[in-house]
Motif scaffolding. Structure first.
Motif, mmCIF file in Angstrom:
data_model
loop_
_atom_site.group_PDB
_atom_site.id
_atom_site.type_symbol
_atom_site.label_atom_id
_atom_site.label_comp_id
_atom_site.label_asym_id
_atom_site.label_seq_id
_atom_site.Cartn_x
_atom_site.Cartn_y
_atom_site.Cartn_z
ATOM 1 N N VAL A 82 0.858 -1.187 0.000
ATOM 2 C CA VAL A 82 0.000 0.000 0.000
ATOM 3 C C VAL A 82 0.891 1.232 0.000
ATOM 4 O O VAL A 82 1.697 1.421 0.927
ATOM 5 C CB VAL A 82 -0.931 0.017 1.235
ATOM 6 N N SER A 83 0.763 2.052 -1.022
ATOM 7 C CA SER A 83 1.598 3.252 -1.119
ATOM 8 C C SER A 83 1.385 4.155 0.090
ATOM 9 O O SER A 83 0.249 4.399 0.516
ATOM 10 C CB SER A 83 1.263 4.019 -2.400
ATOM 11 N N GLY A 84 2.475 4.640 0.651
ATOM 12 C CA GLY A 84 2.417 5.525 1.797
ATOM 13 C C GLY A 84 2.302 4.830 3.133
ATOM 14 O O GLY A 84 2.280 5.487 4.184
ATOM 15 N N ASP A 85 2.235 3.496 3.122
ATOM 16 C CA ASP A 85 2.015 2.775 4.369
ATOM 17 C C ASP A 85 3.242 2.796 5.260
ATOM 18 O O ASP A 85 4.376 2.726 4.798
ATOM 19 C CB ASP A 85 1.628 1.326 4.078
ATOM 20 N N THR A 86 3.015 2.883 6.553
ATOM 21 C CA THR A 86 4.056 2.804 7.562
ATOM 22 C C THR A 86 4.020 1.420 8.210
ATOM 23 O O THR A 86 3.154 0.597 7.909
ATOM 24 C CB THR A 86 3.832 3.864 8.656
ATOM 25 N N THR A 87 4.930 1.185 9.139
ATOM 26 C CA THR A 87 4.885 -0.077 9.883
ATOM 27 C C THR A 87 3.595 -0.192 10.679
ATOM 28 O O THR A 87 3.059 -1.289 10.853
ATOM 29 C CB THR A 87 6.091 -0.191 10.833
ATOM 30 N N GLY A 110 8.974 0.298 6.448
ATOM 31 C CA GLY A 110 9.867 1.159 7.210
ATOM 32 C C GLY A 110 10.304 2.398 6.464
ATOM 33 O O GLY A 110 10.729 3.376 7.084
ATOM 34 N N GLY A 111 10.188 2.378 5.136
ATOM 35 C CA GLY A 111 10.614 3.536 4.360
ATOM 36 C C GLY A 111 9.825 4.790 4.689
ATOM 37 O O GLY A 111 10.394 5.890 4.806
ATOM 38 N N LEU A 142 10.258 -13.459 5.447
ATOM 39 C CA LEU A 142 11.451 -12.768 4.965
ATOM 40 C C LEU A 142 11.275 -11.296 5.317
ATOM 41 O O LEU A 142 10.324 -10.651 4.879
ATOM 42 C CB LEU A 142 11.611 -12.925 3.448
ATOM 43 N N LEU A 143 12.169 -10.764 6.136
ATOM 44 C CA LEU A 143 12.134 -9.365 6.552
ATOM 45 C C LEU A 143 13.156 -8.581 5.730
ATOM 46 O O LEU A 143 14.338 -8.927 5.715
ATOM 47 C CB LEU A 143 12.447 -9.253 8.040
ATOM 48 N N ILE A 144 12.689 -7.529 5.069
ATOM 49 C CA ILE A 144 13.559 -6.707 4.217
ATOM 50 C C ILE A 144 13.594 -5.294 4.776
ATOM 51 O O ILE A 144 12.554 -4.653 4.959
ATOM 52 C CB ILE A 144 13.057 -6.678 2.759
ATOM 53 N N GLY A 145 14.794 -4.794 5.035
ATOM 54 C CA GLY A 145 14.937 -3.484 5.638
ATOM 55 C C GLY A 145 15.307 -2.393 4.653
ATOM 56 O O GLY A 145 15.395 -2.603 3.433
#
Length: 227
Positions: A82-87, A110-111, A142-145
């Motif tokens: 979802v564009s703009g989504d936070t954690t 996280g971005g 799978l966690l991607i940072g």
């Protein structure tokens, strides 16, 4: 505490695989041909996952699915970006994202927390909640940072960058340090010209191809964990 949670996660999806194997044996013994269903991955993320600014077929999720299938994996990848989504947004919707057919999850959030300067402690708590939900359902992750810049200060940068590998270890998740890593190595000016959209934040189709090629082998490991 981390080792206990890690053991629980491994036991849960190990038991899940065992149940599947027993069901397959039972079908074979009964003379009924077992039909394997594809592995379903849910990609929970923001605009980078969703494919912002690109035709649907050029986005991250369809290209990742095509890459996996080209390697012989019978996989369906669900676009939960979802564009703009936070954690926080990811945590709010993870429960209904993990529908019964989902076998594993990619978490790439996280971005937007970075763009808004959200306290890393809050971001960490949200990601912890997401991983706890997956672990409770016996699903591998799978966690991607994304790496934090230094403009919020050294403490913010340290805490933000630490949360991804530490949570991955706690929940026995696969881990990739930087979603955009394949585009940030080498000549930055060239990468902006060739791999990024005009906003300098989102990859173009060429950039997506490079990201998928780099992440694909790790996602294949996730598929194996989900079998």
């Amino acid at each position: 505490m981390g080792s206990v949670l890690s053991g629980v996660g491994r036991f849960a999806y190990g038991a899940r695989r065992g149940i599947r194997n027993l069901a397959t044996v039972a079908l074979l013994l009964s003379g009924t041909q077992a039909i394997a269903e594809p592995i379903t991955l849910a990609a929970l993320g923001d605009s980078l996952t969703q494919g912002y600014g690109l035709p649907q077929e050029d986005g991250f999720v369809p290209n990742l699915e095509a890459w996996l299938r080209a390697q012989g994996a019978d996989v369906a990848v669900m676009n939960a970006g979802v564009s703009g989504d936070t954690t926080a947004g990811g945590l709010a919707r993870v429960g209904w994202t993990l529908t019964p057919e989902v076998d594993a999850m990619i978490v790439a959030l996280g971005g937007n927390d970075l763009l808004r300067g959200i306290d890393p402690a809050a971001s960490r708590a949200n990601l912890d909640g997401i991983l706890r939900e997956a672990s409770g359902r016996g699903l591998p992750v799978l966690l991607i940072g994304l790496p934090a810049p230094g403009n919020y200060g050294p403490d913010f940068q340290r805490d933000f960058n630490a949360m991804y590998p530490e949570l991955a270890e706690t929940y026995d998740a696969l881990y990739v340090e930087n979603f955009l890593g394949p585009l940030t190595e080498g000549d930055q000016a060239q990468a902006l010209r060739e791999d990024m959209q005009e906003d300098g934040i989102h990859p173009n189709a060429n950039g997506v191809d490079k990201i998928v090629a780099a992440l694909g082998p790790v996602v294949m490991q996730l598929v194996e964990r989900a079998r």
